[in-house]
Design a protein around this motif. Structure first.
Motif, PDB file in Angstrom:
ATOM      1  N   CYS A 118      -6.578 -12.566 -10.667  1.00  0.00           N
ATOM      2  CA  CYS A 118      -5.817 -11.433 -11.241  1.00  0.00           C
ATOM      3  C   CYS A 118      -6.243 -10.111 -10.614  1.00  0.00           C
ATOM      4  N   ASN A 119      -7.544  -9.909 -10.474  1.00  0.00           N
ATOM      5  CA  ASN A 119      -8.058  -8.686  -9.859  1.00  0.00           C
ATOM      6  C   ASN A 119      -7.540  -8.513  -8.438  1.00  0.00           C
ATOM      7  N   LEU A 120      -7.491  -9.622  -7.704  1.00  0.00           N
ATOM      8  CA  LEU A 120      -7.033  -9.590  -6.316  1.00  0.00           C
ATOM      9  C   LEU A 120      -5.557  -9.214  -6.232  1.00  0.00           C
ATOM     10  N   VAL A 121      -4.730  -9.787  -7.093  1.00  0.00           N
ATOM     11  CA  VAL A 121      -3.290  -9.515  -7.089  1.00  0.00           C
ATOM     12  C   VAL A 121      -3.006  -8.044  -7.392  1.00  0.00           C
ATOM     13  N   VAL A 122      -3.653  -7.510  -8.418  1.00  0.00           N
ATOM     14  CA  VAL A 122      -3.447  -6.109  -8.805  1.00  0.00           C
ATOM     15  C   VAL A 122      -3.917  -5.174  -7.698  1.00  0.00           C
ATOM     16  N   SER A 123      -5.039  -5.512  -7.078  1.00  0.00           N
ATOM     17  CA  SER A 123      -5.589  -4.689  -6.000  1.00  0.00           C
ATOM     18  C   SER A 123      -4.631  -4.621  -4.813  1.00  0.00           C
ATOM     19  N   ILE A 124      -4.067  -5.745  -4.425  1.00  0.00           N
ATOM     20  CA  ILE A 124      -3.116  -5.782  -3.304  1.00  0.00           C
ATOM     21  C   ILE A 124      -1.906  -4.892  -3.606  1.00  0.00           C
ATOM     22  N   ALA A 125      -1.380  -4.994  -4.822  1.00  0.00           N
ATOM     23  CA  ALA A 125      -0.210  -4.199  -5.210  1.00  0.00           C
ATOM     24  C   ALA A 125      -0.507  -2.701  -5.142  1.00  0.00           C
ATOM     25  N   ALA A 126      -1.677  -2.283  -5.637  1.00  0.00           N
ATOM     26  CA  ALA A 126      -2.048  -0.859  -5.647  1.00  0.00           C
ATOM     27  C   ALA A 126      -2.173  -0.316  -4.231  1.00  0.00           C
ATOM     28  N   TYR A 127      -2.841  -1.061  -3.361  1.00  0.00           N
ATOM     29  CA  TYR A 127      -3.054  -0.570  -1.990  1.00  0.00           C
ATOM     30  C   TYR A 127      -1.765  -0.533  -1.176  1.00  0.00           C
ATOM     31  N   LEU A 128      -0.828  -1.420  -1.449  1.00  0.00           N
ATOM     32  CA  LEU A 128       0.469  -1.352  -0.774  1.00  0.00           C
ATOM     33  C   LEU A 128       1.224  -0.077  -1.178  1.00  0.00           C
ATOM     34  N   LEU A 129       1.097   0.316  -2.439  1.00  0.00           N
ATOM     35  CA  LEU A 129       1.710   1.574  -2.898  1.00  0.00           C
ATOM     36  C   LEU A 129       1.060   2.779  -2.210  1.00  0.00           C
ATOM     37  N   PHE A 130      -0.261   2.756  -2.065  1.00  0.00           N
ATOM     38  CA  PHE A 130      -0.969   3.850  -1.386  1.00  0.00           C
ATOM     39  C   PHE A 130      -0.526   3.968   0.067  1.00  0.00           C
ATOM     40  N   PHE A 131      -0.365   2.820   0.714  1.00  0.00           N
ATOM     41  CA  PHE A 131       0.041   2.824   2.126  1.00  0.00           C
ATOM     42  C   PHE A 131       1.454   3.396   2.277  1.00  0.00           C
ATOM     43  N   ALA A 132       2.365   2.989   1.389  1.00  0.00           N
ATOM     44  CA  ALA A 132       3.736   3.491   1.435  1.00  0.00           C
ATOM     45  C   ALA A 132       3.762   5.008   1.225  1.00  0.00           C
ATOM     46  N   TYR A 133       2.945   5.510   0.317  1.00  0.00           N
ATOM     47  CA  TYR A 133       2.874   6.949   0.041  1.00  0.00           C
ATOM     48  C   TYR A 133       2.355   7.709   1.260  1.00  0.00           C
ATOM     49  N   SER A 134       1.354   7.147   1.922  1.00  0.00           N
ATOM     50  CA  SER A 134       0.778   7.821   3.097  1.00  0.00           C
ATOM     51  C   SER A 134       1.790   7.951   4.222  1.00  0.00           C
ATOM     52  N   LYS A 135       2.670   6.965   4.360  1.00  0.00           N
ATOM     53  CA  LYS A 135       3.685   7.002   5.423  1.00  0.00           C
ATOM     54  C   LYS A 135       4.847   7.916   5.057  1.00  0.00           C
ATOM     55  N   LYS A 136       5.289   7.864   3.801  1.00  0.00           N
ATOM     56  CA  LYS A 136       6.474   8.613   3.375  1.00  0.00           C
ATOM     57  C   LYS A 136       6.165  10.083   3.115  1.00  0.00           C
ATOM     58  N   VAL A 137       5.050  10.361   2.420  1.00  0.00           N
ATOM     59  CA  VAL A 137       4.754  11.720   1.955  1.00  0.00           C
ATOM     60  C   VAL A 137       3.755  12.436   2.859  1.00  0.00           C
ATOM     61  N   LEU A 138       2.629  11.797   3.141  1.00  0.00           N
ATOM     62  CA  LEU A 138       1.604  12.453   3.966  1.00  0.00           C
ATOM     63  C   LEU A 138       1.964  12.456   5.447  1.00  0.00           C
ATOM     64  N   LYS A 139       2.875  11.553   5.828  1.00  0.00           N
ATOM     65  CA  LYS A 139       3.272  11.424   7.241  1.00  0.00           C
ATOM     66  C   LYS A 139       2.037  11.220   8.135  1.00  0.00           C
ATOM     67  N   MET A 140       1.149  10.342   7.681  1.00  0.00           N
ATOM     68  CA  MET A 140      -0.101  10.114   8.415  1.00  0.00           C
ATOM     69  C   MET A 140       0.171   9.589   9.816  1.00  0.00           C
ATOM     70  N   GLN A 141      -0.488  10.185  10.785  1.00  0.00           N
ATOM     71  CA  GLN A 141      -0.373   9.781  12.185  1.00  0.00           C
ATOM     72  C   GLN A 141      -1.714   9.211  12.658  1.00  0.00           C
ATOM     73  N   TYR A 142      -1.630   8.221  13.540  1.00  0.00           N
ATOM     74  CA  TYR A 142      -2.834   7.595  14.089  1.00  0.00           C
ATOM     75  C   TYR A 142      -2.782   7.671  15.605  1.00  0.00           C
ATOM     76  N   CYS A 143      -3.859   8.099  16.206  1.00  0.00           N
ATOM     77  CA  CYS A 143      -3.954   8.144  17.669  1.00  0.00           C
ATOM     78  C   CYS A 143      -5.136   7.292  18.107  1.00  0.00           C
ATOM     79  N   PHE A 144      -4.884   6.331  19.031  1.00  0.00           N
ATOM     80  CA  PHE A 144      -5.941   5.433  19.489  1.00  0.00           C
ATOM     81  C   PHE A 144      -6.265   5.642  20.967  1.00  0.00           C
TER      82      PHE A 144
END
Length: 523
Positions: free
Chosen positions: A189-215
Motif C-alpha cells: 500500500c505504501n509503495l502504491v501511494v508513493s508512486i501516485a504522489a511522485y507522478l503528480l509531482f513530476f507532472a507539475y514540474s513539467k507543466k508549471v515549473l517548466k523544468m529544463q535539464y541540460c546534460f
C-alpha cells in the motif's frame, strides 16, 4: 507571491500534519490489533534496516536548494538547467546503488535476524525489505523534482499532495489489512501511494515549473562544489540514521520483534513531535538561502528569522510536550493497549525531551547550510552517534545479563535503556554543542534567542497547573473523558499563551486568518 506561498505552505503543513497524524492515531490501534505485536514488530524491524538506504542520498538533497537559488540569482537559465541535469544524473546513479543494496539486504536478513525470527517471518521480512527498497528507488529518482518545488517555493501543491497521500495511505492500509493482515500488505500500500504522489509531482514540474535539464558541457567545478558541500551533509545523514534507527535494529536483532513493537509505539510520538516543527523550518529554507545569496554577512536578517520562527516553533512543541507528559500515559493505554502502556510512554517522553531544544532551533540548521558552515556539526554529530551505538549495545547486553530468564523485564529495560542513551547523546550534541557553535561560529545571537524564549515560559504556569489538577483528581477511563480533559488543557494553554506569552507578530498569525474568515461571512 512567495510570501503567500510561505504562509499557505506553513498552514497546509500543519493541516497535513494534524490530519495525517489524527488519521494515523485512529488507524494505528486497528493496525496493532489486526497485525498483532509480532507482525507489527516485524514491520518496524524491516524498516529499521531499509532506512539505512537513505544514506545513499549522500547529503545531496540538502545541496539542491542552495545551488538552484545561486543559479537563479545569477539570472542564467542555462546554468539552472545544468544544475538540474547534474542532480538528475547523481540521483539516477544513487537509485541504482539503492536497488543493488536493497537486494543484498534481502539476502542478509537471515544472518542478521535469524536468531530472533522464524522461517516464515524471515520470508516475509525479505518481501517487506524489497518493497521498501523499490519505494526508496522511486523517491530518489524524483528527488530533483520535489526539491525544485521547494526551491521555487511552490509549497501549496506540494503540501496538498502530501496531505492527501498521508490521509489516503493509512485508510488504504486498514482496508487491505482486513483482507490480509500481514506486514507485506502495508508495504505494498505504501509503495502504491508513493508512486501516485511522485507522478503528480513530476507532472507539475513539467507543466508549471517548466523544468529544463541540460546534460551537455557540465561544469566540473560545479559538480565538485556540490560534492564538497554535500559530503558533510552526508556525515550528518549518517549520524541521524545511526541515532534514529540503530536502537530498533539492535533490539530486533538481540531482543526480538515484541521488544521492537513496544519501542516503535513510543518512537511514533517522537516522529509526530518532530513533524510539527520541521513543517515550518522547511518552508523557510529558500528564504534563508536567498538572504545569504544576496549578502552572506547579513546576520541581522538571519537572526530575525531565527528568533521569529524559533518562538513560533517553541510555542507549538511546548504545547505538545506538556500535553503529552500529562495525558500520554493514559492515551497509550487506551490507544495501543496496556501491553505497551508505561514502557512506551517512558520511551516517548525521553524521545520528546531529547528532540525538544533542537526542534525550535532547526531553522539554524538551514542557516548553517546556506552559509556553508555545517561541517563541524556533521563531524560532532557523527562522533556522538557512534558513542550512542556503543553504549546502546552495552545497555542491551547488560539487560540480557541481569534478566536471562525474565523476557518481559528484559524487553522493558532494554527498550528504556536504549532510548535513554539516545536522550543523553542528543542532549550533548544537538543541545549543548549546537548552541555554543551557533553563537561562536555561525553568527547567531544565542543569548538574545534564549532571552526571547524565556519571555514565553511564564505563560506555561497556568496550563501546567490545570494539567496537573486534571490528571490528579479526574479519572481517565475512556477516550471521551480523555478528549474532554485535553480540550480543557488546550483552551487553557491557548488563552494563557495568547495573553501572557505571544508578541504582536505571533498574535497576528492567529488574528489575520480569523479576520479574513469573518469578513467572508459578512459578505
Amino acid at each position: 507571491m512567495a510570501i503567500s506561498q510561505r504562509k499557505a505552505g506553513s498552514i497546509l503543513s500543519y493541516l497535513q500534519i494534524i490530519l495525517s497524524n489524527t488519521v494515523a492515531l485512529i488507524y494505528t490501534p486497528f493496525m496493532l490489533r489486526l497485525l498483532g505485536q509480532s507482525e507489527y514488530g516485524l514491520f518496524g524491524t524491516a524498516n529499521s534496516l531499509t532506512s539505512y538506504l537513505s544514506l545513499f542520498s549522500f547529503g545531496v538533497a540538502g545541496a539542491y536548494i542552495k545551488f538552484n537559488i545561486s543559479a537563479r540569482h545569477s539570472g542564467n537559465k542555462d546554468e539552472e538547467a545544468k544544475v538540474n541535469g547534474i542532480f538528475f544524473i547523481i540521483y539516477s546513479i544513487i537509485s541504482g546503488l539503492v536497488l543493488i543494496t536493497g537486494i543484498i539486504f534481502t539476502f542478509l536478513a537471515k544472518p542478521i535476524f535469524g536468531n530472533a525470527l522464524s522461517g516464515s517471518e524471515l520470508l516475509e521480512i525479505r518481501f517487506v525489505i524489497l518493497c521498501t527498497t523499490i519505494q526508496y528507488v522511486i523517491t530518489f529518482m524524483f528527488n530533483t523534482v520535489t526539491m525544485a518545488m521547494q526551491a521555487y517555493e511552490k509549497f501549496v501543491f506540494l503540501r496538498v499532495v502530501l496531505l492527501l497521500s498521508n490521509i489516503l495511505q493509512p485508510i488504504l492500509n486498514v482496508v487491505v489489512l482486513h483482507f490480509y493482515a500481514k506486514a507485506i500488505s502495508i508495504s505494498i500500500c505504501n509503495l502504491v501511494v508513493s508512486i501516485a504522489a511522485y507522478l503528480l509531482f513530476f507532472a507539475y514540474s513539467k507543466k508549471v515549473l517548466k523544468m529544463q535539464y541540460c546534460f551537455k558541457n557540465l561544469d566540473k567545478s560545479l559538480i565538485k562544489g556540490i560534492f564538497v558541500f554535500s559530503s558533510f551533509l552526508f556525515l550528518n545523514t549518517i549520524a541521524d540514521q545511526i541515532t534514529g534507527s540503530t536502537d530498533t535494529l539492535l533490539l530486533g536483532s538481540l531482543a526480538g520483534t515484541a521488544a521492537v513493537a513496544i519501542y516503535t509505539v513510543g518512537t511514533q510520538f517522537g516522529n509526530y513531535f518532530m513533524s510539527f516543527s520541521t513543517a515550518i523550518s522547511g518552508v523557510f529554507a529558500p528564504q534563508v538561502n536567498q538572504i545569504v545569496a544576496k549578502d552572506k554577512n547579513d546576520d541581522k536578517s538571519l537572526n530575525d528569522v531565527f528568533v521569529r520562527i524559533g518562538r513560533v516553533q517553541f510555542l507549538v512543541v511546548s504545547f505538545i510536550l506538556i500535553g503529552f507528559i500529562f495525558f500520554g500515559h493514559q492515551f497509550i493505554n487506551l490507544w495501543a493497549g496496556e501491553n505497551y502502556g508505561l514502557t512506551s510512554y517512558i520511551i516517548a517522553v525521553l524521545l520528546l525531551l531529547s528532540l525538544y531544544v533542537p526542534l525550535f532551533q532547526n531553522v539554524g540548521i538551514e542557516i548553517q547550510k546556506a552559509k556553508n558552515m555545517h561541517k563541524a556539526r556533521s563531524i560532532v554529530y557523527l562522533l556522538i552517534a557512534i558513542v550512542n551505538v556503543v553504549f546502546t549495545i552495552v545497555v542491551i547486553l547488560l539487560c540480557k545479563y541481569y534478566f536471562p530468564n525474565d523476557l518481559e523485564s528484559f524487553k522493558k529495560y532494554a527498550s528504556i535503556g536504549a532510548v535513554f542513551v539516545t536522550f543523553v547523546c542528543r542532549l550533548l550534541g544537538q543541545g549543548i554543542f549546537m548552541n555554543i557553535y551557533y553563537h561562536k561560529k555561525v553568527g547567531l545571537n544565542i543569548i538574545n534567542f534564549w532571552k526571547n524564549i524565556l519571555k514565553i515560559i511564564p505563560s506555561f504556569i497556568l496550563p501546567t497547573v490545570i494539567g496537573f489538577l486534571l490528571t490528579k483528581f479526574f479519572v481517565i477511563n475512556s477516550f471521551y473523558s480523555l478528549v474532554i480533559e485535553i480540550i480543557i488543557f488546550s483552551l487553557c494553554y491557548i488563552v494563557s499563551v495568547y495573553l501572557l506569552g505571544m508578541n504582536q507578530y505571533e498574535k497576528n498569525l492567529i488574528l489575520q486568518p480569523i479576520g479574513k474568515i469573518i469578513k467572508k461571512f459578512k459578505r
